[in-house]
Write a protein that holds these residues in place. Structure first.
Motif, PDB file in Angstrom:
ATOM      1  N   THR A 226      91.514  36.168  11.618  1.00  0.00           N
ATOM      2  CA  THR A 226      90.471  35.810  12.576  1.00  0.00           C
ATOM      3  C   THR A 226      89.530  34.783  11.954  1.00  0.00           C
ATOM      4  O   THR A 226      89.073  34.953  10.822  1.00  0.00           O
ATOM      5  N   VAL A 227      89.260  33.733  12.714  1.00  0.00           N
ATOM      6  CA  VAL A 227      88.355  32.672  12.280  1.00  0.00           C
ATOM      7  C   VAL A 227      87.358  32.401  13.407  1.00  0.00           C
ATOM      8  O   VAL A 227      87.566  32.814  14.549  1.00  0.00           O
ATOM      9  N   SER A 228      86.288  31.701  13.099  1.00  0.00           N
ATOM     10  CA  SER A 228      85.271  31.426  14.109  1.00  0.00           C
ATOM     11  C   SER A 228      85.706  30.344  15.082  1.00  0.00           C
ATOM     12  O   SER A 228      85.350  30.389  16.262  1.00  0.00           O
ATOM     13  N   ASP A 229      86.483  29.362  14.631  1.00  0.00           N
ATOM     14  CA  ASP A 229      86.901  28.251  15.488  1.00  0.00           C
ATOM     15  C   ASP A 229      88.338  27.867  15.136  1.00  0.00           C
ATOM     16  O   ASP A 229      88.565  27.040  14.246  1.00  0.00           O
ATOM     17  N   PRO A 230      89.328  28.445  15.827  1.00  0.00           N
ATOM     18  CA  PRO A 230      90.726  28.193  15.481  1.00  0.00           C
ATOM     19  C   PRO A 230      91.124  26.719  15.551  1.00  0.00           C
ATOM     20  O   PRO A 230      91.872  26.250  14.699  1.00  0.00           O
ATOM     21  N   ALA A 231      90.630  25.989  16.522  1.00  0.00           N
ATOM     22  CA  ALA A 231      90.995  24.573  16.657  1.00  0.00           C
ATOM     23  C   ALA A 231      90.487  23.773  15.460  1.00  0.00           C
ATOM     24  O   ALA A 231      91.215  22.943  14.899  1.00  0.00           O
ATOM     25  N   LYS A 232      89.257  24.014  15.068  1.00  0.00           N
ATOM     26  CA  LYS A 232      88.663  23.298  13.932  1.00  0.00           C
ATOM     27  C   LYS A 232      89.383  23.647  12.625  1.00  0.00           C
ATOM     28  O   LYS A 232      89.703  22.768  11.828  1.00  0.00           O
ATOM     29  N   THR A 233      89.644  24.925  12.420  1.00  0.00           N
ATOM     30  CA  THR A 233      90.344  25.353  11.205  1.00  0.00           C
ATOM     31  C   THR A 233      91.758  24.781  11.179  1.00  0.00           C
ATOM     32  O   THR A 233      92.225  24.298  10.145  1.00  0.00           O
ATOM     33  N   ALA A 234      92.448  24.801  12.315  1.00  0.00           N
ATOM     34  CA  ALA A 234      93.807  24.248  12.392  1.00  0.00           C
ATOM     35  C   ALA A 234      93.811  22.765  12.028  1.00  0.00           C
ATOM     36  O   ALA A 234      94.671  22.306  11.270  1.00  0.00           O
ATOM     37  N   GLN A 235      92.850  22.012  12.544  1.00  0.00           N
ATOM     38  CA  GLN A 235      92.807  20.576  12.251  1.00  0.00           C
ATOM     39  C   GLN A 235      92.564  20.320  10.772  1.00  0.00           C
ATOM     40  O   GLN A 235      93.187  19.446  10.172  1.00  0.00           O
ATOM     41  N   ARG A 236      91.673  21.094  10.152  1.00  0.00           N
ATOM     42  CA  ARG A 236      91.438  20.928   8.704  1.00  0.00           C
ATOM     43  C   ARG A 236      92.709  21.197   7.916  1.00  0.00           C
ATOM     44  O   ARG A 236      93.044  20.454   6.992  1.00  0.00           O
ATOM     45  N   LEU A 237      93.431  22.268   8.259  1.00  0.00           N
ATOM     46  CA  LEU A 237      94.664  22.583   7.535  1.00  0.00           C
ATOM     47  C   LEU A 237      95.697  21.470   7.707  1.00  0.00           C
ATOM     48  O   LEU A 237      96.415  21.136   6.755  1.00  0.00           O
ATOM     49  N   CYS A 238      95.761  20.889   8.890  1.00  0.00           N
ATOM     50  CA  CYS A 238      96.663  19.743   9.109  1.00  0.00           C
ATOM     51  C   CYS A 238      96.251  18.568   8.238  1.00  0.00           C
ATOM     52  O   CYS A 238      97.093  17.924   7.605  1.00  0.00           O
ATOM     53  N   ASP A 239      94.963  18.272   8.202  1.00  0.00           N
ATOM     54  CA  ASP A 239      94.457  17.141   7.413  1.00  0.00           C
ATOM     55  C   ASP A 239      94.689  17.346   5.920  1.00  0.00           C
ATOM     56  O   ASP A 239      95.055  16.406   5.214  1.00  0.00           O
ATOM     57  N   TRP A 240      94.467  18.533   5.435  1.00  0.00           N
ATOM     58  CA  TRP A 240      94.577  18.799   4.003  1.00  0.00           C
ATOM     59  C   TRP A 240      96.016  18.892   3.523  1.00  0.00           C
ATOM     60  O   TRP A 240      96.341  18.447   2.430  1.00  0.00           O
ATOM     61  N   PHE A 241      96.882  19.516   4.323  1.00  0.00           N
ATOM     62  CA  PHE A 241      98.207  19.874   3.832  1.00  0.00           C
ATOM     63  C   PHE A 241      99.361  19.175   4.544  1.00  0.00           C
ATOM     64  O   PHE A 241     100.523  19.433   4.223  1.00  0.00           O
ATOM     65  N   GLY A 242      99.066  18.293   5.498  1.00  0.00           N
ATOM     66  CA  GLY A 242     100.131  17.599   6.207  1.00  0.00           C
ATOM     67  C   GLY A 242     100.886  18.499   7.170  1.00  0.00           C
ATOM     68  O   GLY A 242     102.010  18.190   7.569  1.00  0.00           O
ATOM     69  N   TRP A 243     100.281  19.625   7.552  1.00  0.00           N
ATOM     70  CA  TRP A 243     100.905  20.538   8.500  1.00  0.00           C
ATOM     71  C   TRP A 243     100.742  20.023   9.917  1.00  0.00           C
ATOM     72  O   TRP A 243     100.056  19.022  10.150  1.00  0.00           O
ATOM     73  N   HIS A 244     101.334  20.724  10.873  1.00  0.00           N
ATOM     74  CA  HIS A 244     101.158  20.371  12.277  1.00  0.00           C
ATOM     75  C   HIS A 244     100.907  21.647  13.090  1.00  0.00           C
ATOM     76  O   HIS A 244     101.233  22.749  12.655  1.00  0.00           O
ATOM     77  N   ILE A 245     100.311  21.466  14.245  1.00  0.00           N
ATOM     78  CA  ILE A 245     100.072  22.583  15.151  1.00  0.00           C
ATOM     79  C   ILE A 245     101.383  22.872  15.866  1.00  0.00           C
ATOM     80  O   ILE A 245     101.917  22.024  16.580  1.00  0.00           O
ATOM     81  N   ARG A 246     101.924  24.038  15.638  1.00  0.00           N
ATOM     82  CA  ARG A 246     103.206  24.439  16.225  1.00  0.00           C
ATOM     83  C   ARG A 246     103.030  24.977  17.633  1.00  0.00           C
ATOM     84  O   ARG A 246     103.923  24.869  18.463  1.00  0.00           O
TER      85      ARG A 246
END
Length: 127
Positions: free
Chosen positions: A12-32
């Motif tokens: 659980t996180v406070s803002d899933p969209a924001k956290t997802a975007q940071r993880l994409c930016d940092w690690f080259g991941w994508h939103i599945r």
């Protein structure tokens, strides 16, 4: 028997969209995937083709007050393997996060940081 593997973790996180975007930016991941979830919440699945992190918010998550290292079943940290530890650390620092607990050990190097939801990340490289 085929070897088992970890598909995902969900927290659980406070803002899933924001956290997802940071993880994409940092690690080259994508939103599945992203969409509606239980308790009128929202979930984002972010990762690579074989594994992901599910980021959930019920809309108004409760603040945790106990240390996960002292709570049975607590999430202690999420470890992510990267090829270029120094470049990854620079991206994380550029996002305003402070890194800590740097260590060189056999067989790799690592550092940690905490995000605004209190999730501790370990970033490790075996390169």
């Amino acid at each position: 028997m085929a070897e088992a593997f970890l598909e995902h973790v969900n927290f659980t996180v406070s803002d899933p969209a924001k956290t997802a975007q940071r993880l994409c930016d940092w690690f080259g991941w994508h939103i599945r995937w992203h969409g509606a979830a239980i308790h009128d919440g929202t979930t984002y699945h972010v990762g690579n083709t074989s594994s992901y992190v599910a980021l959930y918010s019920p809309g108004r998550p409760n603040d945790g007050s106990e240390s996960s290292y002292e709570t049975r079943g607590g999430l202690n940290h999420v470890a992510i393997v990267v090829d270029d530890l120094d470049a990854t650390e620079q991206r994380i620092k550029a996002s305003g996060y402070q890194t800590k607990n740097h260590a060189d050990y056999e067989p790799g190097r690592r550092f940690y940081f905490d995000d605004e939801d209190g999730i501790e990340f370990e970033i490790v490289s075996y390169s």
